[in-house]
Design a protein around this motif. Structure first.
Motif, PDB file in Angstrom:
ATOM      1  N   LEU A 284     -34.746  -4.783 -20.393  1.00 61.59           N
ATOM      2  CA  LEU A 284     -36.082  -5.137 -20.842  1.00 61.59           C
ATOM      3  C   LEU A 284     -36.866  -3.883 -21.219  1.00 61.59           C
ATOM      4  O   LEU A 284     -36.779  -2.862 -20.551  1.00 61.59           O
ATOM      5  N   THR A 285     -37.610  -3.952 -22.291  1.00 65.06           N
ATOM      6  CA  THR A 285     -38.570  -2.893 -22.623  1.00 65.06           C
ATOM      7  C   THR A 285     -39.877  -3.279 -21.959  1.00 65.06           C
ATOM      8  O   THR A 285     -40.525  -4.229 -22.367  1.00 65.06           O
TER       9      THR A 285
ATOM     10  N   LEU B 259     -39.857   1.936 -31.042  1.00 60.30           N
ATOM     11  CA  LEU B 259     -40.339   2.738 -29.927  1.00 60.30           C
ATOM     12  C   LEU B 259     -40.665   4.164 -30.353  1.00 60.30           C
ATOM     13  O   LEU B 259     -39.945   4.765 -31.157  1.00 60.30           O
ATOM     14  N   ASN B 260     -41.732   4.692 -29.805  1.00 56.27           N
ATOM     15  CA  ASN B 260     -42.010   6.124 -29.923  1.00 56.27           C
ATOM     16  C   ASN B 260     -41.339   6.794 -28.733  1.00 56.27           C
ATOM     17  O   ASN B 260     -41.705   6.564 -27.589  1.00 56.27           O
ATOM     18  N   ARG B 261     -40.341   7.614 -28.998  1.00 56.72           N
ATOM     19  CA  ARG B 261     -39.543   8.194 -27.934  1.00 56.72           C
ATOM     20  C   ARG B 261     -39.551   9.714 -28.003  1.00 56.72           C
ATOM     21  O   ARG B 261     -39.885  10.311 -29.021  1.00 56.72           O
ATOM     22  N   TYR B 262     -39.121  10.310 -26.892  1.00 56.60           N
ATOM     23  CA  TYR B 262     -38.821  11.746 -26.927  1.00 56.60           C
ATOM     24  C   TYR B 262     -37.863  12.001 -28.082  1.00 56.60           C
ATOM     25  O   TYR B 262     -36.970  11.201 -28.350  1.00 56.60           O
ATOM     26  N   ARG B 263     -38.000  13.121 -28.765  1.00 62.05           N
ATOM     27  CA  ARG B 263     -37.076  13.438 -29.841  1.00 62.05           C
ATOM     28  C   ARG B 263     -36.586  14.874 -29.729  1.00 62.05           C
ATOM     29  O   ARG B 263     -37.231  15.711 -29.105  1.00 62.05           O
ATOM     30  N   ALA B 264     -35.476  15.137 -30.353  1.00 61.12           N
ATOM     31  CA  ALA B 264     -34.898  16.478 -30.309  1.00 61.12           C
ATOM     32  C   ALA B 264     -35.766  17.450 -31.095  1.00 61.12           C
ATOM     33  O   ALA B 264     -36.573  17.061 -31.946  1.00 61.12           O
TER      34      ALA B 264
ATOM     35  N   ASN C 114     -36.976  19.884 -33.859  1.00 61.39           N
ATOM     36  CA  ASN C 114     -36.793  19.859 -35.315  1.00 61.39           C
ATOM     37  C   ASN C 114     -36.285  18.514 -35.826  1.00 61.39           C
ATOM     38  O   ASN C 114     -35.618  18.433 -36.854  1.00 61.39           O
ATOM     39  N   SER C 115     -36.603  17.451 -35.093  1.00 58.78           N
ATOM     40  CA  SER C 115     -36.160  16.128 -35.518  1.00 58.78           C
ATOM     41  C   SER C 115     -37.258  15.409 -36.286  1.00 58.78           C
ATOM     42  O   SER C 115     -38.412  15.386 -35.863  1.00 58.78           O
ATOM     43  N   PRO C 116     -36.908  14.788 -37.414  1.00 58.52           N
ATOM     44  CA  PRO C 116     -37.889  14.009 -38.168  1.00 58.52           C
ATOM     45  C   PRO C 116     -37.999  12.568 -37.672  1.00 58.52           C
ATOM     46  O   PRO C 116     -38.762  11.782 -38.234  1.00 58.52           O
ATOM     47  N   ILE C 117     -37.238  12.225 -36.626  1.00 63.21           N
ATOM     48  CA  ILE C 117     -37.224  10.837 -36.135  1.00 63.21           C
ATOM     49  C   ILE C 117     -38.363  10.658 -35.129  1.00 63.21           C
ATOM     50  O   ILE C 117     -38.204  10.898 -33.930  1.00 63.21           O
ATOM     51  N   ASN C 118     -39.520  10.230 -35.616  1.00 64.75           N
ATOM     52  CA  ASN C 118     -40.671  10.037 -34.743  1.00 64.75           C
ATOM     53  C   ASN C 118     -40.570   8.758 -33.918  1.00 64.75           C
ATOM     54  O   ASN C 118     -41.129   8.661 -32.837  1.00 64.75           O
ATOM     55  N   SER C 119     -39.894   7.762 -34.439  1.00 68.75           N
ATOM     56  CA  SER C 119     -39.730   6.497 -33.730  1.00 68.75           C
ATOM     57  C   SER C 119     -38.393   5.895 -34.130  1.00 68.75           C
ATOM     58  O   SER C 119     -37.792   6.289 -35.140  1.00 68.75           O
ATOM     59  N   ILE C 120     -37.941   4.942 -33.327  1.00 75.01           N
ATOM     60  CA  ILE C 120     -36.621   4.357 -33.558  1.00 75.01           C
ATOM     61  C   ILE C 120     -36.621   2.935 -33.015  1.00 75.01           C
ATOM     62  O   ILE C 120     -37.330   2.623 -32.049  1.00 75.01           O
ATOM     63  N   ALA C 121     -35.859   2.058 -33.663  1.00 73.38           N
ATOM     64  CA  ALA C 121     -35.811   0.662 -33.241  1.00 73.38           C
ATOM     65  C   ALA C 121     -35.183   0.542 -31.859  1.00 73.38           C
ATOM     66  O   ALA C 121     -34.270   1.286 -31.512  1.00 73.38           O
ATOM     67  N   LYS C 122     -35.687  -0.389 -31.094  1.00 74.38           N
ATOM     68  CA  LYS C 122     -35.145  -0.635 -29.755  1.00 74.38           C
ATOM     69  C   LYS C 122     -34.048  -1.691 -29.826  1.00 74.38           C
ATOM     70  O   LYS C 122     -33.863  -2.376 -30.837  1.00 74.38           O
ATOM     71  N   THR C 123     -33.313  -1.816 -28.753  1.00 80.96           N
ATOM     72  CA  THR C 123     -32.422  -2.939 -28.529  1.00 80.96           C
ATOM     73  C   THR C 123     -32.630  -3.420 -27.111  1.00 80.96           C
ATOM     74  O   THR C 123     -33.254  -2.741 -26.293  1.00 80.96           O
TER      75      THR C 123
END
Length: 348
Positions: free
Chosen positions: A218-219, A150-155, A157-166
């Motif tokens: 559900l996503t 998922l492309n999510r809001y991030r904090a 100065n965060s390098p996390i542009n996307s993160i796995a969903k569950t």
């Protein structure tokens, strides 16, 4: 000499055969779809049982369940939780060692650090981000066919542009998702996963077989927040910040937790606080799969009796209640210590 007659179907016969085949396919497809959905639901139940087994093993090793959201990192221990905007590790990360995901846990190495701090680490940051973007099959429901990252809001100065969903979230509260109650005294949520104290299975006064500890989300594009941006599903390793549970502009603890106030399969596209983002949902028709504290998995129908399904009751009640509130079956199943045991006939 007579010429032999050539046997062949007439046009009418061909049309009749085609029509019969079409009817048979029309009759067969729903049955096939039902069988496939039954298989998907069975696999989903198996997934959530394995998550519950991991939670049991964690509790055996640590004498308590993991925190819903981990606020034990050095940099956030003495900070008002509702001002934290870092990405934070959640209960899923704590269970990795008990789900045959030791390598992933070793790379993330949460220890005294937040998710954001680990992602920004000058030595390990790239490897940490790779793990954060790697989907774990046992944390995905087969009925959800949307993207696994998922492309999510991030904090900041965060390098996390996307993160796995569950597709699996932990039971947090009978109202909306809270880490602590920040108006007045700190009161922990009435669910099995919070960020103030860790819960013991033995302390579930209603019995582990009567207490929901995990469910699914559900996503789906129907999950809309109040500005009609997609709110997506849940994050595989934790959450993005905490923030006030009524302020969904930056998501928060409901990235990995759920509460009764969000209801089941409730999709809200109105500007009324969008409490539905705290809820549970699934691709299984009519309800959701939920895991109980004893390790069992059951199907809960979406029409289950709930305080929040009563007209006029959708606003969040005071916690703890300052007046008598007639909570429903759903709330009683989430609260592990309300002293009210629920019959399976009330939710199956």
């Amino acid at each position: 000499m007579t010429r032999s007659r050539r046997n062949a179907f007439t046009l009418v016969e061909l049309l009749v055969v085609i029509a019969i085949i079409g009817i048979l396919i029309g009759m067969l497809l729903p049955a096939v779809q039902q069988v496939r959905e039954a298989a998907r639901r069975t696999l989903c139940m198996n997934n959530i049982r394995q998550i519950t087994l991991a939670a049991h093993n964690y509790e055996s090793a640590h004498q308590e369940l993991p925190f819903g959201v981990d606020l034990q990192a050095d940099s956030v221990q003495n900070v008002d939780p509702y001002t934290i905007t870092d990405e934070l590790f959640g209960w899923q990360t704590d269970l990795l060692n008990f789900m045959e995901q030791n390598n992933a846990y070793d790379v993330l190495d949460p220890g005294p650090f937040t998710m954001l701090e680990r992602a920004n680490d000058t030595v390990d940051g790239t490897a940490v981000i790779t793990v954060l973007q790697t989907s774990i099959p046992g944390l995905q429901c087969p009925s959800d066919t949307t993207t696994e990252v998922l492309n999510r809001y991030r904090a900041a100065n965060s390098p996390i542009n996307s993160i796995a969903k569950t597709n699996y979230v932990a039971a947090n509260n009978i109202g909306v998702v809270h880490t602590v109650r920040h108006s007045g005294t700190n009161v922990q949520p009435r669910g099995s996963f919070n960020s103030l104290t860790q819960v013991l299975l033995a302390a579930m006064k209603d019995g582990t077989s009567n207490t929901i500890i995990f469910s699914e989300r559900l996503t789906d594009g129907r999950r809309l927040k109040d500005n009609l941006d997609l709110n997506e599903g849940a994050l595989q390793f934790g959450c993005v910040g905490i923030n006030d549970p009524q302020d969904l502009t930056t998501r928060g603890a409901h990235d990995c937790l759920f509460a009764c106030g969000g209801l089941i399969n409730y999709f809200n596209d109105q500007n009324d606080g969008n409490v539905g983002t705290h809820g549970v949902s699934s691709g299984h028709p009519g309800g959701i799969v939920a895991a109980f504290g004893d390790g069992g998995a059951k199907f809960i129908r979406e029409e289950i009796q709930s305080y929040y399904l009563v007209p006029g009751n959708f606003s969040v009640p005071p916690i703890p209640p300052t007046q008598t509130i007639d909570f429903g079956v759903y709330e009683r199943l989430i609260d592990p210590a309300d002293g009210e045991v629920v019959s399976a006939e009330d939710y199956n």
